[in-house]
Design an enzyme around this catalytic site. Structure first.
Site, mmCIF file in Angstrom:
data_model
loop_
_atom_site.group_PDB
_atom_site.id
_atom_site.type_symbol
_atom_site.label_atom_id
_atom_site.label_comp_id
_atom_site.label_asym_id
_atom_site.label_seq_id
_atom_site.Cartn_x
_atom_site.Cartn_y
_atom_site.Cartn_z
ATOM 1 C CE1 TYR A 1 -30.977 33.157 13.793
ATOM 2 C CE2 TYR A 1 -29.631 31.852 12.298
ATOM 3 C CZ TYR A 1 -30.645 31.939 13.216
ATOM 4 O OH TYR A 1 -31.321 30.808 13.585
ATOM 5 C CB SER B 1 -29.665 27.609 14.875
ATOM 6 O OG SER B 1 -29.288 27.308 13.564
ATOM 7 C CE LYS C 1 -31.501 31.576 17.178
ATOM 8 N NZ LYS C 1 -32.603 31.797 18.108
#
Ligand code: WQD
Length: 334
Positions: free
Chosen positions: A150, A124, A154
């Protein structure tokens, strides 16, 4: 190729499966269906004629993951599976680290054990944190100033993949950093249909349009942008899915990293206007205060993917709105 797609029943995974099947690849899905619906698999069958094999498994279950890789004879893995709700990750960090990191470690261990040496990872633009610029190129530093667990998972998974690659000269890693995926399959049969309360702009717009929410809260109109609302790079999910195909065709030993975005920025108010134009109806909204952690403006510089993968977006925000509306017409029956 024969490809294992983790998280293949989810929003981006299912659109990628459609493109993989259309290009002649054989696919199997590993998904625990925690944020997906069986109807996505029916939709894949309606669109492609193929009902993909589903392994109903959570990546935390190492024995089952090993068994799938042992029997599968896979040429490559595309790894979408993971928890992805930003606010939830702030409330339950350990759950996020556990699922996303251990799940990925299990997958990599099984791949190493059964010599599956190609992986495409769904990353992302959030890994850039706040790099102090609006046009994001892949060579900007990553990992600094990421505001939620979160996003940190990544980044951490990217680092793990680099280390595994360094230890295994046969390993081929492609990291794809997505900007803001929107839209649906043009058939109207497949789209974003998250379980629970959505966090992202487009699914919330969809709920307002359906009358489930009374209005959209626009998080701030006092940013230093032309209309005062935040600017993001929204990419049609079918373009994004095709990016995975291009990546698969250009894998090499070592690690490659690509931005997948359109290169164009669109503000929240412009998104609302585009939705209103496509639907012919007003979308009720109110301006509220800023959401913590939001950057004023960011968009991809997607030229590396164009040069090296021969991929660029071809669909527009208006296409995304049209396709979303078509999906909304079917959503109750899906
Ligand atoms: C887009 C714009 C909001 C909701 C996040 C993650 C990223 C990626 C995608 C996914 C922003 C505004 C939103 C609302 C609003 N991860 N907005 N009202 O923040 O760019 O990226 O999702 O799995 O890692 O950080 O996307 O869709 O949340 O927001 O005004 O009710 O819409 O402020 O400007 P974001 P988003």
């Amino acid at each position: 190729m024969k490809i294992l797609v983790t998280g293949g029943a989810g929003y981006i995974g299912s659109h990628t499966i459609v493109e993989l099947i259309a290009a002649g690849h054989e696919v199997e899905i590993l998904d625990d269906m925690s944020n997906a619906k069986e109807s996505a698999l029916d939709a894949i069958q309606k669109i492609t004629g193929v009902y993909p094999k589903l392994h109903l498994v959570n990546l935390m279950d190492l024995d089952k993951v090993l068994a799938i890789l042992k029997d599968g004879n896979f040429d490559a893995v595309i790894h979408f599976a993971g928890l992805k709700a930003v606010a939830e990750s702030v409330e339950r960090p350990l759950w996020y680290y556990e699922n996303n990191l251990i799940g990925t470690l299990n997958l990599l261990e099984a791949m190493q054990t059964y010599k599956v040496n190609k992986i495409i990872f769904s990353s992302s633009a959030t890994v850039y944190g706040d790099p102090g610029t609006t046009a994001f190129t892949e060579d900007l530093p990553s990992g600094q100033g990421i505001t939620n667990p979160y996003g940190k998972t990544k980044y951490m998974i990217e680092e793990i993949l680099k280390d595994v690659s360094a230890s295994n000269p046969d390993f081929e890693v492609t990291i794809l950093r997505y900007f803001n995926p929107v839209g649906a399959h043009p058939s109207g049969k497949l789209g974003e249909n998250p379980n629970g309360r959505p966090n992202n702009l487009m699914p919330i717009i969809m709920k307002v349009a359906q009358g489930e929410y009374s209005e959209l809260s626009v998080y701030g109109d006092d940013y230093p942008t032309p209309d005062g609302t935040c600017i993001r790079d929204y990419i049609h999910v079918v373009d994004l899915a095709k990016g995975h195909l291009a990546a698969l065709d250009h894998m090499e030993k070592g690690v490659r990293i690509y931005n997948l975005g359109s290169g164009k920025g669109t503000s929240v108010l412009e998104m609302i206007t585009a939705f209103e134009k496509a639907s012919g109806k007003k979308l009720p909204y109110k301006i509220v205060s800023r959401r913590p952690g939001d950057l004023a403006e960011m968009y991809a510089v997607p030229t590396k993917a164009e040069k090296e993968l021969g991929w660029k977006t071809s669909l527009t925000i208006n296409d995304a709105m049209k396709d979303t509306l078509k999906f909304l017409e079917n959503i109750d029956t899906l």
